[in-house]
Design an enzyme around this catalytic site. Structure first.
Site, short mmCIF file in Angstrom:
data_model
loop_
_atom_site.label_atom_id
_atom_site.label_comp_id
_atom_site.label_asym_id
_atom_site.label_seq_id
_atom_site.Cartn_x
_atom_site.Cartn_y
_atom_site.Cartn_z
N ARG A 76 30.98 38.84 45.87
CA ARG A 76 32.19 39.68 45.81
C ARG A 76 32.27 40.62 47.00
O ARG A 76 33.37 41.04 47.39
CB ARG A 76 32.26 40.45 44.48
CG ARG A 76 32.82 39.60 43.36
CD ARG A 76 32.58 40.22 42.02
NE ARG A 76 31.21 40.03 41.62
CZ ARG A 76 30.55 40.78 40.73
NH1 ARG A 76 31.15 41.79 40.17
NH2 ARG A 76 29.31 40.50 40.42
N GLU A 112 17.06 44.16 36.90
CA GLU A 112 16.68 44.75 35.62
C GLU A 112 15.67 43.83 34.90
O GLU A 112 14.68 44.28 34.36
CB GLU A 112 17.93 44.94 34.78
CG GLU A 112 17.75 46.01 33.73
CD GLU A 112 19.04 46.25 32.97
OE1 GLU A 112 20.11 45.84 33.45
OE2 GLU A 112 18.95 46.85 31.90
P1 AMP Z 1 22.66 47.24 42.23
O1 AMP Z 1 21.70 46.43 43.05
O2 AMP Z 1 22.04 47.75 40.97
O3 AMP Z 1 23.30 48.34 43.04
O4 AMP Z 1 23.80 46.25 41.71
C1 AMP Z 1 24.83 45.90 42.54
C2 AMP Z 1 25.27 44.48 42.36
O5 AMP Z 1 25.36 44.09 40.98
C3 AMP Z 1 26.65 44.27 42.96
O6 AMP Z 1 26.66 43.04 43.63
C4 AMP Z 1 27.59 44.30 41.78
O7 AMP Z 1 28.61 43.35 41.94
C5 AMP Z 1 26.72 43.97 40.55
N1 AMP Z 1 26.89 44.94 39.46
C6 AMP Z 1 25.94 45.79 38.98
N2 AMP Z 1 26.38 46.52 37.95
C7 AMP Z 1 27.67 46.17 37.77
C8 AMP Z 1 28.72 46.60 36.86
N3 AMP Z 1 28.51 47.55 35.91
N4 AMP Z 1 29.94 46.03 36.99
C9 AMP Z 1 30.16 45.07 37.93
N5 AMP Z 1 29.24 44.63 38.80
C10 AMP Z 1 28.00 45.16 38.74
#
Ligand code: AMP
Length: 177
Positions: free
Chosen positions: A62, A99
């Site tokens: 995305r 996670e």
């Molecule tokens: P992070 O590595 O935890 O910052 O997660 C970011 C990635 O996970 C991005 O590519 C987001 O598209 C996806 N992502 C994580 N949490 C969400 C959420 N609550 N809603 C949509 N996409 C998420």
């Protein structure tokens, strides 16, 4: 730019997706609405038009859809950071924790130039772990990450503590679920 366009109206919030307890912020509502999508790219250009950025690096998948028109508007290269095994050339890679379990990102070595100032972006910043792994692969090639950008940011997940002192910008932030 059009101050009357409210990005929040175009972002669907889906509870318990992809698993119970997660509120999923769905950016596809921006992409299907051309004035909103254009406004989003306009605001990104406004944020960075005076910054010294040599290239944009974007995270699969995305992140790509926002990064492509943005890089084209700024007239600078777009570097794709992909999930392991998708890029055919020689790559730098970085494993990182999700996670549950681990994931790995890769970038083509030939696309990263030593000394370049790179802005790294994705659609949404949650914990910051994905962007931090992207920084790692770019630094393996001698580039410096000068900023992180997410269309959406979830600062209550403390992404800034993972991303350190590198500036983070977002267009819209949510402060809890
Ligand atoms: P992070 O590595 O935890 O910052 O997660 C970011 C990635 O996970 C991005 O590519 C987001 O598209 C996806 N992502 C994580 N949490 C969400 C959420 N609550 N809603 C949509 N996409 C998420």
């Amino acid at each position: 730019m059009n101050a009357h366009i409210i990005l929040d109206d175009a972002i669907r919030k889906i509870p318990d997706f992809p698993k119970p307890g997660i509120l999923f912020y769905d950016i596809t509502g921006i992409l299907v609405n051309p004035p909103v999508f254009r406004e989003c790219i306009d605001r990104m250009v406004e944020l960075y038009k005076d910054e010294r950025v040599d290239a944009i690096a974007a995270i699969e998948s995305r992140g790509f859809v926002f990064a492509a028109p943005f890089a084209e508007r700024l007239g600078i290269p777009l570097i794709l950071i992909r999930k392991k095994g998708k890029l055919p050339g020689k790559t730098y890679g970085c494993k990182y924790n999700l996670e549950y379990g681990t994931a790995e990102l890769e970038v083509h070595q030939a696309d990263v130039k030593a000394g370049e100032r790179i802005l790294v972006m994705d659609d949404l910043i949650a914990t910051g772990g994905t962007l931090n792994a992207a920084r790692n692969v770019l630094e393996q090639g001698g580039a410096s990450v000068v900023g992180f950008f997410g269309v959406v940011g979830l600062p209550f997940l403390n992404f800034q503590s993972v991303l350190g002192t590198i500036p983070v910008q977002t267009l819209i932030e949510y402060h809890g679920e």
